[in-house]
Design a protein around this motif. Structure first.
Motif, PDB file in Angstrom:
ATOM      1  N   ALA A 248       0.830  -1.211   0.000  1.00  0.00           N
ATOM      2  CA  ALA A 248       0.000   0.000   0.000  1.00  0.00           C
ATOM      3  C   ALA A 248       0.862   1.257   0.000  1.00  0.00           C
ATOM      4  O   ALA A 248       0.510   2.264  -0.643  1.00  0.00           O
ATOM      5  CB  ALA A 248      -0.931  -0.008   1.210  1.00  0.00           C
ATOM      6  N   ALA A 249       1.979   1.217   0.717  1.00  0.00           N
ATOM      7  CA  ALA A 249       2.876   2.379   0.723  1.00  0.00           C
ATOM      8  C   ALA A 249       3.423   2.641  -0.672  1.00  0.00           C
ATOM      9  O   ALA A 249       3.516   3.797  -1.115  1.00  0.00           O
ATOM     10  CB  ALA A 249       4.012   2.148   1.725  1.00  0.00           C
ATOM     11  N   ASP A 250       3.762   1.567  -1.382  1.00  0.00           N
ATOM     12  CA  ASP A 250       4.231   1.727  -2.763  1.00  0.00           C
ATOM     13  C   ASP A 250       3.120   2.288  -3.649  1.00  0.00           C
ATOM     14  O   ASP A 250       3.364   3.172  -4.485  1.00  0.00           O
ATOM     15  CB  ASP A 250       4.706   0.380  -3.320  1.00  0.00           C
ATOM     16  CG  ASP A 250       5.987  -0.104  -2.656  1.00  0.00           C
ATOM     17  OD1 ASP A 250       6.694   0.725  -2.065  1.00  0.00           O
ATOM     18  OD2 ASP A 250       6.260  -1.320  -2.724  1.00  0.00           O
ATOM     19  N   ASP A 251       1.903   1.772  -3.468  1.00  0.00           N
ATOM     20  CA  ASP A 251       0.761   2.272  -4.254  1.00  0.00           C
ATOM     21  C   ASP A 251       0.505   3.746  -3.962  1.00  0.00           C
ATOM     22  O   ASP A 251       0.199   4.528  -4.872  1.00  0.00           O
ATOM     23  CB  ASP A 251      -0.496   1.461  -3.934  1.00  0.00           C
ATOM     24  CG  ASP A 251      -0.399   0.016  -4.385  1.00  0.00           C
ATOM     25  OD1 ASP A 251       0.464  -0.292  -5.229  1.00  0.00           O
ATOM     26  OD2 ASP A 251      -1.191  -0.808  -3.880  1.00  0.00           O
ATOM     27  N   PHE A 252       0.630   4.131  -2.704  1.00  0.00           N
ATOM     28  CA  PHE A 252       0.366   5.514  -2.298  1.00  0.00           C
ATOM     29  C   PHE A 252       1.333   6.475  -2.971  1.00  0.00           C
ATOM     30  O   PHE A 252       0.930   7.541  -3.469  1.00  0.00           O
ATOM     31  CB  PHE A 252       0.473   5.620  -0.770  1.00  0.00           C
ATOM     32  CG  PHE A 252       0.134   6.983  -0.233  1.00  0.00           C
ATOM     33  CD1 PHE A 252      -1.161   7.270   0.163  1.00  0.00           C
ATOM     34  CD2 PHE A 252       1.106   7.977  -0.115  1.00  0.00           C
ATOM     35  CE1 PHE A 252      -1.485   8.534   0.663  1.00  0.00           C
ATOM     36  CE2 PHE A 252       0.798   9.226   0.379  1.00  0.00           C
ATOM     37  CZ  PHE A 252      -0.512   9.512   0.764  1.00  0.00           C
ATOM     38  N   LYS A 278       7.072   6.770   5.988  1.00  0.00           N
ATOM     39  CA  LYS A 278       7.972   7.726   6.638  1.00  0.00           C
ATOM     40  C   LYS A 278       9.325   7.758   5.936  1.00  0.00           C
ATOM     41  O   LYS A 278       9.998   8.798   5.911  1.00  0.00           O
ATOM     42  CB  LYS A 278       8.123   7.381   8.122  1.00  0.00           C
ATOM     43  CG  LYS A 278       6.879   7.725   8.942  1.00  0.00           C
ATOM     44  CD  LYS A 278       6.915   7.112  10.333  1.00  0.00           C
ATOM     45  CE  LYS A 278       7.973   7.737  11.193  1.00  0.00           C
ATOM     46  NZ  LYS A 278       7.931   7.204  12.586  1.00  0.00           N
ATOM     47  N   ARG A 279       9.714   6.630   5.356  1.00  0.00           N
ATOM     48  CA  ARG A 279      10.963   6.606   4.595  1.00  0.00           C
ATOM     49  C   ARG A 279      10.884   7.499   3.366  1.00  0.00           C
ATOM     50  O   ARG A 279      11.908   7.968   2.863  1.00  0.00           O
ATOM     51  CB  ARG A 279      11.294   5.180   4.154  1.00  0.00           C
ATOM     52  CG  ARG A 279      11.566   4.210   5.278  1.00  0.00           C
ATOM     53  CD  ARG A 279      11.949   2.859   4.720  1.00  0.00           C
ATOM     54  NE  ARG A 279      11.961   1.822   5.737  1.00  0.00           N
ATOM     55  CZ  ARG A 279      12.234   0.546   5.493  1.00  0.00           C
ATOM     56  NH1 ARG A 279      12.522   0.152   4.252  1.00  0.00           N
ATOM     57  NH2 ARG A 279      12.224  -0.334   6.472  1.00  0.00           N
ATOM     58  N   ALA A 280       9.654   7.705   2.884  1.00  0.00           N
ATOM     59  CA  ALA A 280       9.444   8.569   1.709  1.00  0.00           C
ATOM     60  C   ALA A 280       9.410  10.048   2.098  1.00  0.00           C
ATOM     61  O   ALA A 280       9.183  10.912   1.239  1.00  0.00           O
ATOM     62  CB  ALA A 280       8.158   8.172   1.000  1.00  0.00           C
ATOM     63  N   GLY A 281       9.579  10.330   3.391  1.00  0.00           N
ATOM     64  CA  GLY A 281       9.642  11.718   3.840  1.00  0.00           C
ATOM     65  C   GLY A 281       8.334  12.291   4.347  1.00  0.00           C
ATOM     66  O   GLY A 281       8.284  13.465   4.730  1.00  0.00           O
ATOM     67  N   ILE A 284       3.665  11.699   9.952  1.00  0.00           N
ATOM     68  CA  ILE A 284       2.383  11.295  10.515  1.00  0.00           C
ATOM     69  C   ILE A 284       2.228  11.996  11.862  1.00  0.00           C
ATOM     70  O   ILE A 284       3.094  11.865  12.717  1.00  0.00           O
ATOM     71  CB  ILE A 284       2.316   9.761  10.734  1.00  0.00           C
ATOM     72  CG1 ILE A 284       2.751   8.991   9.494  1.00  0.00           C
ATOM     73  CG2 ILE A 284       0.929   9.340  11.197  1.00  0.00           C
ATOM     74  CD1 ILE A 284       1.853   9.133   8.306  1.00  0.00           C
ATOM     75  N   PRO A 285       1.192  12.798  12.076  1.00  0.00           N
ATOM     76  CA  PRO A 285       0.011  13.047  11.236  1.00  0.00           C
ATOM     77  C   PRO A 285       0.087  14.362  10.451  1.00  0.00           C
ATOM     78  O   PRO A 285      -0.925  14.777   9.881  1.00  0.00           O
ATOM     79  CB  PRO A 285      -1.095  13.139  12.289  1.00  0.00           C
ATOM     80  CG  PRO A 285      -0.437  13.846  13.431  1.00  0.00           C
ATOM     81  CD  PRO A 285       0.989  13.347  13.446  1.00  0.00           C
ATOM     82  N   ASP A 286       1.241  15.042  10.449  1.00  0.00           N
ATOM     83  CA  ASP A 286       1.310  16.354   9.809  1.00  0.00           C
ATOM     84  C   ASP A 286       0.908  16.297   8.338  1.00  0.00           C
ATOM     85  O   ASP A 286       0.156  17.163   7.848  1.00  0.00           O
ATOM     86  CB  ASP A 286       2.727  16.927   9.931  1.00  0.00           C
ATOM     87  CG  ASP A 286       3.124  17.188  11.374  1.00  0.00           C
ATOM     88  OD1 ASP A 286       2.207  17.205  12.230  1.00  0.00           O
ATOM     89  OD2 ASP A 286       4.315  17.354  11.647  1.00  0.00           O
ATOM     90  N   ASP A 287       1.419  15.296   7.612  1.00  0.00           N
ATOM     91  CA  ASP A 287       1.097  15.159   6.197  1.00  0.00           C
ATOM     92  C   ASP A 287      -0.012  14.149   5.930  1.00  0.00           C
ATOM     93  O   ASP A 287      -0.683  14.222   4.891  1.00  0.00           O
ATOM     94  CB  ASP A 287       2.349  14.721   5.421  1.00  0.00           C
ATOM     95  CG  ASP A 287       3.489  15.711   5.569  1.00  0.00           C
ATOM     96  OD1 ASP A 287       3.231  16.919   5.468  1.00  0.00           O
ATOM     97  OD2 ASP A 287       4.633  15.262   5.808  1.00  0.00           O
ATOM     98  N   LEU A 288      -0.182  13.222   6.856  1.00  0.00           N
ATOM     99  CA  LEU A 288      -1.085  12.109   6.597  1.00  0.00           C
ATOM    100  C   LEU A 288      -1.607  11.541   7.916  1.00  0.00           C
ATOM    101  O   LEU A 288      -0.819  11.154   8.781  1.00  0.00           O
ATOM    102  CB  LEU A 288      -0.330  11.014   5.826  1.00  0.00           C
ATOM    103  CG  LEU A 288      -1.100   9.836   5.255  1.00  0.00           C
ATOM    104  CD1 LEU A 288      -2.142  10.296   4.232  1.00  0.00           C
ATOM    105  CD2 LEU A 288      -0.133   8.846   4.619  1.00  0.00           C
ATOM    106  N   SER A 289      -2.934  11.507   8.071  1.00  0.00           N
ATOM    107  CA  SER A 289      -3.550  10.890   9.251  1.00  0.00           C
ATOM    108  C   SER A 289      -3.775   9.405   8.981  1.00  0.00           C
ATOM    109  O   SER A 289      -4.104   9.012   7.860  1.00  0.00           O
ATOM    110  CB  SER A 289      -4.882  11.566   9.579  1.00  0.00           C
ATOM    111  OG  SER A 289      -4.680  12.856  10.103  1.00  0.00           O
TER     112      SER A 289
END
Length: 356
Positions: A248-252, A278-281, A284-289
Motif C-alpha cells: 500500500a505504501a508503494d501504491d500511495f 515515513k521513509r518517503a519523507g 504522521i500526522p502532519d502530512d497524513l492521518s
C-alpha cells in the motif's frame, strides 16, 4: 444386547453404522471407534470406513451418540488459520477469554486446528461427527466442509464469532464493524479530510465488506463521491497484513493526487504502511492521518501512537461461550441469532486536522 438394534436407535433413518461396517469389511465396533476416536484406528482402515460412509451417505448423529456413550465436556474452537497474526493479539485474547469462561462453567477448550488445509478440515469434522466434542466456536471463518460432510450437519451446537452467519441460522457474536468505520471516517471528514486511502483485506471477505461499506456510507453522508477513497490490497489474507501495508505504501507514492487520511483494516497494515511511508519523507500526522482496526496493545507504542478501533474480543469471547452453553441440551432454536458487541475508537497522535 443387540448392537444393530442399539445403532438403529441412534440412527432412525438413512444408512446405518452396520451398513458402513459391512461395506468396509470391518466390525461395527471398528466403525464406531473410527468415528469417535479416529486416532485409534489405522489410516488404511479409517480410509475404507470414510469411503463406505460417503458412498452410503452415512451422517452420524454426534448428539445422539453423546447421550449413549456419555456427554463430553470439551468445546472445540476452530481458528481461521495460523495463530500468527503479526502484532494482532486478537486470537490470543479470544482464546484466553473463551478458556477462562469455559473453565468457570466446568468445560475444557480444545484448539481443533492450526491451519485450514484439507487435512485440518477432515480432523475437525472427525471430532464433530465422532462425538468427541460437545460444541464448537468458529472464529472469523466459514464452516469446514469436505466431500459432502459439513460441520453444519454434525448435530453440534455452534456459535460463530466475529463473522455474522445469522442468515444461515447460526448464532453469531459480532462487533459493529461497519458503524465503527463509518464513525471514524466521519470524524476524519470533520477534521477537514476529503481524500482517503483504504488498506483492504481480501476482496469479498465479510470484514472487508463491512468496513469498506462504513467508509462509503460516511462519504455519502458528507456529500462526497465514492471516488474520494482509493483502495489498495484486496488479494492477500489478513494474516499477511504487514505485506499489505508495504504494498500500500508503494501504491500511495504512485498516486498523482495524494490522499490526506488512511484507513487500514488491521493494525499490521497500518504499522508497516507508516514505517514505509515515513521513509518517503511523509510525516504522521502532519502530512497524513492514519487509523486502523483491531486495537492491538502495540499500537500505543508505535511512532507516533496509532489510533485504532479496538475490537471487544474478551467480551465477545465470554458472550460466545455463554450462548453456546445455553444452547447445549436445548431442543428449541434460540430466539436471537445475532449478538452485537460494540467496539470503541481509541484516538491517539496518528490523527490530526487536514492541512488547508
Amino acid at each position: 444386547m443387540n448392537k444393530n438394534k442399539d445403532v438403529a436407535a441412534e440412527e432412525p433413518s438413512g444408512a446405518l453404522m452396520a451398513d458402513v461396517a459391512r461395506l468396509a469389511g470391518v466390525a461395527i465396533s471398528t466403525v464406531s471407534r473410527a468415528l469417535a476416536n479416529p486416532g485409534r484406528v489405522n489410516e488404511k482402515t479409517r480410509a475404507k470406513i470414510n469411503a463406505a460412509a460417503r458412498q452410503l451417505g452415512y451422517t452420524p448423529n454426534a448428539m445422539a451418540r453423546g447421550l449413549r456413550v456419555g456427554k463430553s465436556n470439551i468445546i472445540m474452537i476452530i481458528l481461521p488459520g495460523s495463530l500468527y497474526y503479526g502484532v494482532s493479539q486478537i486470537i490470543p485474547q479470544v482464546l484466553q477469554s473463551i478458556n477462562k469462561t469455559l473453565i468457570q462453567r466446568g468445560y475444557n477448550l480444545m484448539i481443533a486446528n492450526l491451519d485450514r488445509d484439507e487435512a485440518s478440515e477432515r480432523h475437525i469434522l472427525d471430532l464433530a461427527f465422532g462425538g468427541s466434542v460437545r460444541g464448537a466456536i468458529i472464529l472469523s471463518s466459514k464452516l469446514p466442509e469436505v466431500e459432502g460432510r459439513s460441520l453444519a450437519n454434525s448435530g453440534l451446537p455452534i456459535v460463530s464469532m466475529l463473522l455474522d452467519m445469522s442468515d444461515a441460522g447460526l448464532q453469531s457474536v459480532v462487533t459493529n464493524d461497519r458503524e465503527a468505520v463509518r464513525d471514524v471516517t466521519a470524524e476524519l471528514v470533520r477534521l477537514g479530510h476529503r481524500r482517503f486511502f483504504y488498506l483492504a483485506g481480501p476482496e469479498g471477505n465479510y470484514h472487508d465488506v463491512e468496513r469498506y461499506g462504513g467508509v462509503l456510507e460516511a462519504l455519502d453522508a458528507a456529500g462526497l463521491p465514492q471516488q474520494a477513497v482509493r483502495r489498495s490490497g484486496g488479494r492477500l489474507d489478513y494474516q499477511h497484513g504487514f505485506d499489505i501495508g508495504v504494498q500500500a505504501a508503494d501504491d500511495f507514492t504512485k498516486l498523482a493526487e495524494k490522499p490526506t487520511a488512511v484507513i487500514a483494516t488491521s493494525d499490521d497494515m497500518a504499522i508497516s504502511f507508516i514505517s514505509r511511508i515515513k521513509r518517503a519523507g511523509l510525516r504522521i500526522p502532519d502530512d497524513l492521518s492514519v487509523v486502523s482496526f483491531d486495537g492491538s496493545p502495540v499500537c500505543e507504542f508505535s511512532a507516533p501512537p496509532l489510533s485504532t478501533i479496538e475490537q471487544p474480543v474478551e467480551e465477545m469471547g465470554r458472550a460466545a461461550v455463554e450462548l453456546l452453553l445455553d444452547t447445549i441440551g436445548r431442543a428449541q432454536n434460540p430466539a436471537k441469532l445475532r449478538t452485537v458487541i460494540r467496539s470503541r475508537l481509541i484516538l491517539r497522535e496518528s490523527i490530526a486536522a487536514a492541512k488547508t
